[in-house]
Scaffold this active site. Structure first.
Site, PDB file in Angstrom:
ATOM      1  N   LYS A   1     -17.169   3.660   6.524  1.00 33.77           N
ATOM      2  CA  LYS A   1     -16.823   3.627   7.948  1.00 33.77           C
ATOM      3  C   LYS A   1     -17.130   4.996   8.548  1.00 33.77           C
ATOM      4  O   LYS A   1     -16.598   6.007   8.099  1.00 33.77           O
ATOM      5  CB  LYS A   1     -15.346   3.289   8.116  1.00 33.77           C
TER       6      LYS A   1
ATOM      7  N   GLU B   1      -7.091  -2.861   6.874  1.00 33.05           N
ATOM      8  CA  GLU B   1      -8.412  -2.862   6.245  1.00 33.05           C
ATOM      9  C   GLU B   1      -9.253  -1.644   6.612  1.00 33.05           C
ATOM     10  O   GLU B   1     -10.420  -1.582   6.274  1.00 33.05           O
ATOM     11  CB  GLU B   1      -9.160  -4.142   6.643  1.00 33.05           C
TER      12      GLU B   1
ATOM     13  N   SER C   1       9.891  -6.491  -4.535  1.00 32.38           N
ATOM     14  CA  SER C   1      10.433  -7.837  -4.378  1.00 32.38           C
ATOM     15  C   SER C   1       9.356  -8.877  -4.630  1.00 32.38           C
ATOM     16  O   SER C   1       8.209  -8.714  -4.210  1.00 32.38           O
ATOM     17  CB  SER C   1      11.004  -8.022  -2.970  1.00 32.38           C
TER      18      SER C   1
ATOM     19  N   SER D   1       0.827  -1.214   0.000  1.00 30.91           N
ATOM     20  CA  SER D   1       0.000   0.000   0.000  1.00 30.91           C
ATOM     21  C   SER D   1       0.857   1.258   0.000  1.00 30.91           C
ATOM     22  O   SER D   1       0.592   2.213  -0.733  1.00 30.91           O
ATOM     23  CB  SER D   1      -0.941  -0.007   1.206  1.00 30.91           C
ATOM     24  N   ALA D   2       1.911   1.283   0.840  1.00 35.49           N
ATOM     25  CA  ALA D   2       2.739   2.489   0.947  1.00 35.49           C
ATOM     26  C   ALA D   2       3.466   2.770  -0.359  1.00 35.49           C
ATOM     27  O   ALA D   2       3.503   3.918  -0.833  1.00 35.49           O
ATOM     28  CB  ALA D   2       3.735   2.338   2.092  1.00 35.49           C
TER      29      ALA D   2
ATOM     30  N   ILE E   1       9.484 -11.219  -0.942  1.00 38.18           N
ATOM     31  CA  ILE E   1       9.148 -10.683   0.376  1.00 38.18           C
ATOM     32  C   ILE E   1       7.708 -10.195   0.354  1.00 38.18           C
ATOM     33  O   ILE E   1       7.379  -9.243  -0.362  1.00 38.18           O
ATOM     34  CB  ILE E   1      10.095  -9.531   0.765  1.00 38.18           C
TER      35      ILE E   1
ATOM     36  N   LEU F   1       5.743   1.951   6.674  1.00 35.61           N
ATOM     37  CA  LEU F   1       6.285   1.211   7.809  1.00 35.61           C
ATOM     38  C   LEU F   1       7.779   1.423   7.965  1.00 35.61           C
ATOM     39  O   LEU F   1       8.318   1.258   9.078  1.00 35.61           O
ATOM     40  CB  LEU F   1       5.996  -0.281   7.650  1.00 35.61           C
TER      41      LEU F   1
END
Length: 514
Positions: free
Chosen positions: A97, A68, A58, A15-16, A61, A357
């Site tokens: 949401k 979510e 990769s 995602s990032a 990985i 991350l």
């Protein structure tokens, strides 16, 4: 608008990585760095002339891929890309949401399951202004010993929409309802990949083998399949590994482990719910909490816990026990994850920027991971445009990103510190062993002594990411009160009825409340 660096290499997908590729491709398009050309198959895409963007992903990985949930900030991301909400939501099995329902976080030892306390953390909208003021008044009356109605569902649009199962797309646009989404993280990554590559982002599959550096700069990236990659800007989206920032450049990390104890998670999907509620459920378990997220094709479930108090085997067994209500989950595999909770001290220096991350993580309790990615990108573009020396740009960027991470940590920490559970050592430790951040400690002190909470919030406003309604909701929702001593306040108005009337007027024609 200043053009982006001529050559950008992003290391890492997920995602990032793909959010970064999409955002920068769009930014380059808006600066005129990208121009259109027609391909042999008659499809039109963008190719870089002044700016080329390459993403190296990769094949060996895996990405984390279980996130979510989001905050309302994600709406602005897709608006910036020019992608219609209905388009990406359908592709990603997404649902709306309106907020998070917290269940059992202040459960006492003898509370039966049917009486488990809960509270709702809503997304705040302009429609809430009239009724929210009554909520703040009621909460402050309760702080001073007077019984009063402090149910969030009687004051906030989002909570009432969840109660009535009203989707935000049935409300008139002029109401400017704030809302977020649930989505399938894997499908979101694929959707973003398609968008980015259609804009001319060059996708390469391979692994980094060596990263030669000099001071704060990366000289190049050596790969197993694509030789040596050079760039003016390298972006590290390699996840917790931090191939560029942490490993190659040895950037220091501030850990949050002494404040936030959870460092692991286990996820198990279940079948789609018959009735989709527009909320995330956060249910306190023995050594952490369970997420329950409704998607159109399945329900996402997971258990975020502390490995200091619970093994991965125990966590999986506990999660399966709460999910297996007449459904056999023995053949449904679980996915186990480890988390590194903290942040880099330097996110951008030289020619290397860390995103996602690789730059930091605060556990998924308030679904802030994608918001931080998006904010990091937005802030990078802002700083990049500044007509100041690079060292000052870097300082502005790093200070603001550290403020964001620390401010979110402060609010997340409040959930654990305010718990009143005594059923396991984990919950007791969250109260007694936590290193309480200074901002949270100050707000607790002012709240407990009955001071003007508005003044307290204003005093630390520069440190806050979550604003007034959120702090009121968590302190009141976790029942941070002494027992009431006065007579019940007589309400001259009915905020709940006011809220229902406002919503009724704001619904689009031909839509009905479910």
């Amino acid at each position: 608008m200043k053009a982006l660096p001529n050559k950008i290499v992003i290391v890492g997908g997920g995602s990032a990585g793909w959010m970064t590729a999409c955002y920068l491709a769009r930014a380059a398009e808006l600066t005129g760095s990208f121009s259109q050309q027609t391909l042999h198959d008659q499809q039109t895409r963008h190719s870089a002339q002044g700016c080329s963007i390459t993403l190296l992903e990769s094949s060996s990985i895996p990405t984390v891929g279980v996130g979510e949930g989001s905050t309302p900030y994600l709406r602005h991301f897709f608006a910036y890309l020019g992608v219609e909400e209905s388009t990406w939501m359908e592709a990603c099995n997404a649902t709306y949401k309106m907020g998070i329902n917290f269940e059992g976080w202040n459960k006492s030892d003898d509370s039966p399951p049917s009486r488990t306390p809960s509270y709702f953390h809503p997304f705040f909208s302009a429609l809430d202004v009239p009724t929210a003021e009554h909520y703040f008044t009621a909460v402050n009356q309760r702080r001073h010993g007077q019984p009063s109605n402090i149910s969030e569902s009687h004051y906030f649009t989002a909570a009432e929409m969840v109660r009535q199962n009203i989707a935000p797309n049935t409300i008139v646009d002029s109401a400017n309802i704030d809302y977020a989404y649930h989505f399938d993280a894997g499908l979101l990554g694929e959707f973003l990949k398609h968008y980015a590559t259609s804009k001319g982002v060059n996708h390469k599959v391979g692994n980094v083998t060596k990263v030669p550096t000099f001071n704060d700069n990366i000289q190049a990236i050596q790969t197993d399949l694509h030789g040596t990659l050079h760039a003016d800007l390298f972006i590290d989206c390699s996840g917790f590994r931090g191939i560029l920032g942490k490993k190659a450049l040895n950037r220091s990390v501030t850990s949050y482990a002494d404040t936030l104890f959870n460092d692991a998670a286990v996820a198990i999907p279940t079948k789609r719910s018959d009735i989709i509620k527009y909320q995330t459920r956060s249910v306190a378990l023995r050594h952490g909490w369970q997420w329950n997220i409704p998607l159109t094709a399945r329900t996402g479930n997971g258990y975020v816990y502390s490995s200091r108090f619970c093994s991965s085997v125990q966590a999986e067994q506990e999660l399966r026990s709460v999910l297996d209500e007449g459904t056999n989950l023995k053949n449904t595999p679980a996915r186990h994850l480890k988390m590194q909770v903290g942040r880099l001290n330097t996110h951008w220096a030289g020619n290397c920027l860390s995103i996602g991350l690789s730059q930091g993580f605060i556990e998924p309790l308030e679904a802030t991971a994608l918001m931080l990615v998006q904010y990091a990108l937005h802030h990078f573009i802002d700083c990049w445009q500044q007509p100041i020396p690079d060292t000052r740009k870097h300082a502005l960027y790093n200070n603001e990103m550290n403020r964001m991470f620390d401010g979110i940590r402060d609010y997340i920490a409040a959930h654990y510190y305010l718990n009143t559970r005594n059923d396991t050592p984990y919950w007791v430790a969250c109260r007694n062993e936590m290193k309480v951040p200074d901002t949270l400690a100050y707000l607790l002190k002012e709240w407990d002594r009955g001071a003007n909470f508005e003044d307290a919030l204003n005093e630390v406003d520069a440190n806050l990411v979550y604003l007034r309604p959120s702090w009121y909701c968590i302190f009141a929702g976790m029942r941070r009160f002494s027992p009431p001593t006065g007579d019940r306040v007589v309400e001259t108005l009915n905020p709940h009825q006011m809220l229902k009337d406002i919503l009724r007027k704001m619904q689009k024609p031909n839509t009905e409340t479910c």
